[in-house]
Design a protein around this motif. Structure first.
Motif, PDB file in Angstrom:
ATOM      1  N   ASP A  16     -52.956  59.252  -3.803  1.00 10.29           N
ATOM      2  CA  ASP A  16     -53.356  57.694  -3.553  1.00 10.29           C
ATOM      3  C   ASP A  16     -54.926  58.263  -3.571  1.00 10.29           C
ATOM      4  O   ASP A  16     -55.194  56.856  -3.550  1.00 10.29           O
ATOM      5  N   PHE A  22     -57.205  47.939  -7.155  1.00  8.56           N
ATOM      6  CA  PHE A  22     -56.222  46.715  -5.764  1.00  8.56           C
ATOM      7  C   PHE A  22     -56.766  46.962  -4.734  1.00  8.56           C
ATOM      8  O   PHE A  22     -56.703  45.883  -4.375  1.00  8.56           O
ATOM      9  N   LEU A  38     -57.294  43.467  -2.257  1.00  9.05           N
ATOM     10  CA  LEU A  38     -56.864  43.520  -2.060  1.00  9.05           C
ATOM     11  C   LEU A  38     -57.908  42.813  -0.787  1.00  9.05           C
ATOM     12  O   LEU A  38     -57.543  42.173   0.459  1.00  9.05           O
ATOM     13  N   GLU A  90     -50.123  55.852  -6.479  1.00 10.57           N
ATOM     14  CA  GLU A  90     -49.214  54.563  -6.307  1.00 10.57           C
ATOM     15  C   GLU A  90     -49.171  53.750  -7.507  1.00 10.57           C
ATOM     16  O   GLU A  90     -50.242  53.504  -7.692  1.00 10.57           O
ATOM     17  N   LYS A 106     -44.644  53.247  -0.542  1.00 12.89           N
ATOM     18  CA  LYS A 106     -45.732  53.387   0.098  1.00 12.89           C
ATOM     19  C   LYS A 106     -46.024  54.807   0.640  1.00 12.89           C
ATOM     20  O   LYS A 106     -46.797  55.577   0.788  1.00 12.89           O
ATOM     21  N   VAL A 161     -55.547  58.479   1.098  1.00 10.12           N
ATOM     22  CA  VAL A 161     -55.358  57.363   1.505  1.00 10.12           C
ATOM     23  C   VAL A 161     -54.546  56.331   1.652  1.00 10.12           C
ATOM     24  O   VAL A 161     -53.739  56.719   0.652  1.00 10.12           O
ATOM     25  N   THR A 162     -54.175  55.028   1.986  1.00 11.59           N
ATOM     26  CA  THR A 162     -55.223  54.620   3.069  1.00 11.59           C
ATOM     27  C   THR A 162     -54.505  55.779   3.795  1.00 11.59           C
ATOM     28  O   THR A 162     -53.192  55.375   4.409  1.00 11.59           O
ATOM     29  N   VAL A 170     -51.111  53.440   5.822  1.00 11.56           N
ATOM     30  CA  VAL A 170     -50.437  52.388   4.613  1.00 11.56           C
ATOM     31  C   VAL A 170     -49.339  54.124   4.412  1.00 11.56           C
ATOM     32  O   VAL A 170     -48.959  54.315   4.627  1.00 11.56           O
ATOM     33  N   CYS A 171     -50.377  54.891   2.960  1.00 13.71           N
ATOM     34  CA  CYS A 171     -49.202  54.988   2.455  1.00 13.71           C
ATOM     35  C   CYS A 171     -49.283  56.718   3.102  1.00 13.71           C
ATOM     36  O   CYS A 171     -48.059  57.577   2.735  1.00 13.71           O
TER      37      CYS A 171
HETATM   38  N1  TIU Z   1     -51.876  54.261  -0.715  1.00 17.76           N
HETATM   39  C1  TIU Z   1     -51.923  53.140   0.441  1.00 17.76           C
HETATM   40  O1  TIU Z   1     -52.555  53.268   1.082  1.00 17.76           O
HETATM   41  N2  TIU Z   1     -51.995  52.129  -0.342  1.00 17.76           N
HETATM   42  C2  TIU Z   1     -51.811  50.347  -0.240  1.00 17.76           C
HETATM   43  O2  TIU Z   1     -52.026  50.316  -0.382  1.00 17.76           O
HETATM   44  N3  TIU Z   1     -52.732  50.656   0.927  1.00 17.76           N
HETATM   45  C3  TIU Z   1     -54.203  49.808   1.446  1.00 17.76           C
HETATM   46  O3  TIU Z   1     -54.422  50.193   2.767  1.00 17.76           O
HETATM   47  N4  TIU Z   1     -53.263  48.367   0.826  1.00 17.76           N
END
Ligand code: TIU
Length: 221
Positions: free
Chosen positions: A25, A36, A40, A73, A133, A158-159, A162-163
């Protein structure tokens, strides 16, 4: 056998062709202003520090013609692959599919949904759009790995919590051996990155291994 010096113990590398560089990502939506990530409430510059390290890893894998897999993503323009729960999350913020400064947010084909120009994929490299994710959910990733005979994943992007972590956990449950490159992954929250690195290699490598890019490149030379 070649080993990468890693946490919690040396990571055994299989034969070339059986391990891939996975870049999660690294898209404009997360790394540039107006995407995005920023919608956030995040400071996007914290993610950009890993770009030169990723370029070094990419250069080596390209030189050797080893497999490279990018994920994005990404959702269909009609949002048919986006569960209502994901769409509605984050009251008061820009949402997936809304018009942003780089086109519709997280929508396939929009300018913000491209890999950042510093890491533009080349011919023969895999690009996997994913609605979740984790990179295995609702994607062809597992078929590609099986067809190519890839068993080991050198994971970046990244991140981290998360993903990247979701993908590593999905891969681990499917029997893939994963190593996360510590200085080629980033989070909007540095403390979450550190915690994720620790929890991956804890308990004897419950999710996998971690190592620096230098440790990876030294073993590959
Ligand atoms: N690629 C990924 O980690 N998607 C996210 O939405 N990560 C966040 O940290 N928001």
């Amino acid at each position: 056998m070649v080993f990468i010096l890693a946490q919690p113990y040396p990571y055994p590398l299989p034969k070339p062709g059986q391990f891939a560089l996975v870049i999660i990502d690294m898209q404009r939506d997360f790394l540039e202003q107006g995407g995005f990530g920023e919608s956030l409430g995040n400071e996007v510059n914290t993610l950009r520090e890993i770009v030169p390290t990723l370029q070094r890893l990419l250069e080596k894998f390209r030189q050797e013609q080893w497999p490279i897999i990018y994920t994005l993503e990404s959702h269909a323009p009609d949002l048919s692959d986006c569960p209502p729960s994901k769409l509605m999350r984050g009251e008061g913020l820009l949402k997936i599919g809304d018009e942003g400064p780089m086109g519709r947010i997280l929508i396939k084909g929009e300018p913000g949904n491209a890999i950042i120009p510093e890491l533009t994929p080349e011919r023969g490299e895999f690009i996997i759009p994913k609605p979740g994710k984790g990179a295995f959910y609702n994607t062809p990733l597992e078929d590609i790995l099986q067809t190519q005979g890839i068993t080991h994943l050198i994971v970046t992007g990244v991140t981290t919590e998360v993903c990247v972590q979701s993908t590593m956990r999905e891969a681990n449950d499917r029997g893939y051996e994963c190593l996360l490159v510590e200085d080629a992954t980033a989070s909007y929250f540095p403390e979450f990155k550190q915690a994720t690195l620790a929890m991956i290699s804890a308990q004897g490598g419950i999710v996998g291994w971690t190592a620096t890019a230098n440790q990876v490149l030294n073993a590959l030379d």
